[in-house]
Write a protein that holds these residues in place. Sequence first.
Motif, short mmCIF file in Angstrom:
data_model
loop_
_atom_site.label_atom_id
_atom_site.label_comp_id
_atom_site.label_asym_id
_atom_site.label_seq_id
_atom_site.Cartn_x
_atom_site.Cartn_y
_atom_site.Cartn_z
N ASN A 167 68.56 25.64 33.44
CA ASN A 167 67.88 26.89 33.13
C ASN A 167 68.65 27.66 32.06
OD1 ASN A 167 69.79 28.81 34.37
ND2 ASN A 167 69.12 27.93 36.32
N THR A 168 67.96 28.56 31.40
CA THR A 168 68.53 29.29 30.27
C THR A 168 69.75 30.10 30.66
OG1 THR A 168 66.29 29.47 29.37
CG2 THR A 168 67.96 30.85 28.36
N ASP A 169 69.72 30.71 31.84
CA ASP A 169 70.85 31.54 32.28
C ASP A 169 72.13 30.72 32.38
OD1 ASP A 169 69.31 33.80 32.38
OD2 ASP A 169 68.89 33.65 34.53
N LEU A 170 72.03 29.50 32.89
CA LEU A 170 73.21 28.65 33.03
C LEU A 170 73.72 28.23 31.65
CD1 LEU A 170 75.03 27.42 35.18
CD2 LEU A 170 73.57 25.39 35.16
N ILE A 171 72.82 27.91 30.75
CA ILE A 171 73.23 27.51 29.40
C ILE A 171 73.93 28.68 28.70
CG2 ILE A 171 72.37 26.89 27.11
CD1 ILE A 171 70.33 25.10 28.49
N LYS A 172 73.45 29.89 28.90
CA LYS A 172 74.08 31.07 28.30
C LYS A 172 75.54 31.19 28.72
CE LYS A 172 70.09 34.12 27.67
NZ LYS A 172 69.36 35.31 28.17
N GLN A 173 75.82 30.80 29.97
CA GLN A 173 77.18 30.93 30.50
C GLN A 173 78.17 29.94 29.89
OE1 GLN A 173 77.36 31.24 34.90
NE2 GLN A 173 75.16 31.69 34.83
N THR A 174 77.68 28.96 29.16
CA THR A 174 78.60 27.98 28.54
C THR A 174 79.44 28.61 27.44
OG1 THR A 174 76.92 27.27 26.94
CG2 THR A 174 77.06 26.03 29.03
N GLY A 175 78.92 29.65 26.81
CA GLY A 175 79.67 30.31 25.75
C GLY A 175 79.76 29.54 24.46
N TYR A 176 78.79 28.67 24.20
CA TYR A 176 78.86 27.84 23.00
C TYR A 176 78.58 28.62 21.72
CZ TYR A 176 78.92 23.84 26.22
OH TYR A 176 79.23 22.95 27.21
N GLU A 177 78.22 29.89 21.85
CA GLU A 177 77.94 30.68 20.64
C GLU A 177 79.16 30.80 19.74
OE1 GLU A 177 78.84 33.86 23.84
OE2 GLU A 177 77.96 31.86 23.73
N GLN A 178 80.36 30.61 20.28
CA GLN A 178 81.58 30.75 19.46
C GLN A 178 81.81 29.55 18.55
OE1 GLN A 178 85.36 30.50 21.83
NE2 GLN A 178 83.94 30.27 23.55
N TYR A 179 81.04 28.48 18.74
CA TYR A 179 81.24 27.26 17.96
C TYR A 179 80.15 27.03 16.92
CZ TYR A 179 84.34 26.55 21.88
OH TYR A 179 85.32 26.72 22.84
N ILE A 180 79.12 27.87 16.90
CA ILE A 180 78.01 27.71 15.96
C ILE A 180 77.63 29.08 15.42
CG2 ILE A 180 77.11 25.65 17.11
CD1 ILE A 180 75.01 27.50 18.46
N SER A 181 76.68 29.12 14.51
CA SER A 181 76.27 30.41 13.94
C SER A 181 75.55 31.26 14.99
CB SER A 181 75.35 30.20 12.74
OG SER A 181 74.05 29.85 13.17
N LYS A 182 75.71 32.55 14.86
CA LYS A 182 75.07 33.49 15.79
C LYS A 182 73.55 33.34 15.76
CE LYS A 182 74.61 38.44 16.74
NZ LYS A 182 74.91 39.81 16.27
N ASP A 183 73.00 33.19 14.56
CA ASP A 183 71.54 33.07 14.42
C ASP A 183 71.01 31.84 15.15
OD1 ASP A 183 71.44 35.37 12.93
OD2 ASP A 183 71.24 34.36 11.00
N LEU A 184 71.72 30.72 15.01
CA LEU A 184 71.28 29.50 15.67
C LEU A 184 71.35 29.65 17.19
CD1 LEU A 184 70.44 26.52 15.71
CD2 LEU A 184 72.86 25.91 15.45
N TRP A 185 72.43 30.23 17.68
CA TRP A 185 72.59 30.42 19.12
C TRP A 185 71.47 31.30 19.68
CZ3 TRP A 185 74.72 28.49 23.28
CH2 TRP A 185 74.88 29.27 24.43
N GLU A 186 71.20 32.40 19.02
CA GLU A 186 70.17 33.32 19.51
C GLU A 186 68.79 32.68 19.46
OE1 GLU A 186 70.63 36.91 17.25
OE2 GLU A 186 72.39 37.58 18.43
N SER A 187 68.52 31.93 18.41
CA SER A 187 67.23 31.25 18.29
C SER A 187 67.08 30.19 19.38
CB SER A 187 67.11 30.61 16.90
OG SER A 187 65.86 29.99 16.76
N PHE A 188 68.14 29.42 19.61
CA PHE A 188 68.11 28.38 20.65
C PHE A 188 67.88 29.01 22.02
CE2 PHE A 188 70.62 25.94 23.82
CZ PHE A 188 69.84 24.79 23.86
N GLN A 189 68.59 30.08 22.31
CA GLN A 189 68.44 30.75 23.61
C GLN A 189 67.00 31.25 23.81
OE1 GLN A 189 70.73 31.28 26.24
NE2 GLN A 189 71.77 29.69 25.09
#
Length: 227
Positions: A97-119
């Motif tokens: 689920n999306t909430d669990l994926i959010k908790q991975t913290g992978y936004e620090q390894y990719i662009s902010k725009d990509l992370w937000e779009s993926f989420q």
Amino acid sequence: MLQIIQTADGSNTIFNPEIGENYHSKHGAVQESQHVFLKSGLQYFLSVKEASAEIRKDVTVLEVGLGTGLNFLLSADFCTNNQIKLDYVGIEAFPLNTDLIKQTGYEQYISKDLWESFQGMYPSTINHKVKINAFCELELVHRELLNFESPQLFDVVYFDAFAAIHQPEMWGEEAIAHTVSFLKTGGVFVTYAITGNLKRQLKALNFAVEKVPGAPGKREMLRATKL
């Protein structure tokens, strides 16, 4: 219950107590994904094409075991930065689920725009191809591997199933033959594991098989090219 845990390189993964295994290497989730799938798979495929004077600005990837989406995110970030069109399909029998994926913290390894779009778009990608940004499309196919069918053939296969000790059926002859049937001639199959049985299976399926250095914690991994 699935648990977020930190790996040796500081990046997070998820532990599945039912299977008894992490979604990524305990030696480093991001390190493993970058080395095995991005560098040894996608970037290797593109470099071979470039060496043969075929400059590719588009690539198709099939992943067995989408999991947290980390392999997609790193691949999408690379392709976006290099203006390469990425068409990515991930097979996942048990989508997170999306909430669990959010908790991975992978936004620090990719662009902010990509992370937000993926989420934002992740739920919509289940059994539908969705444009994540100007360069990348993603579809999460919610079904078991042997039930996957597609008229599309792929340039690269990321085989990221749980280890054979936990999911032996994923590494059997039927599963491997089914997976590589979706690979184009000249396409590349990569996985973090390497066993004599897997090498024999792929050679019998007309692949050139090579051992390449593994990610931290593993001496070797397997890469194979479809002849």
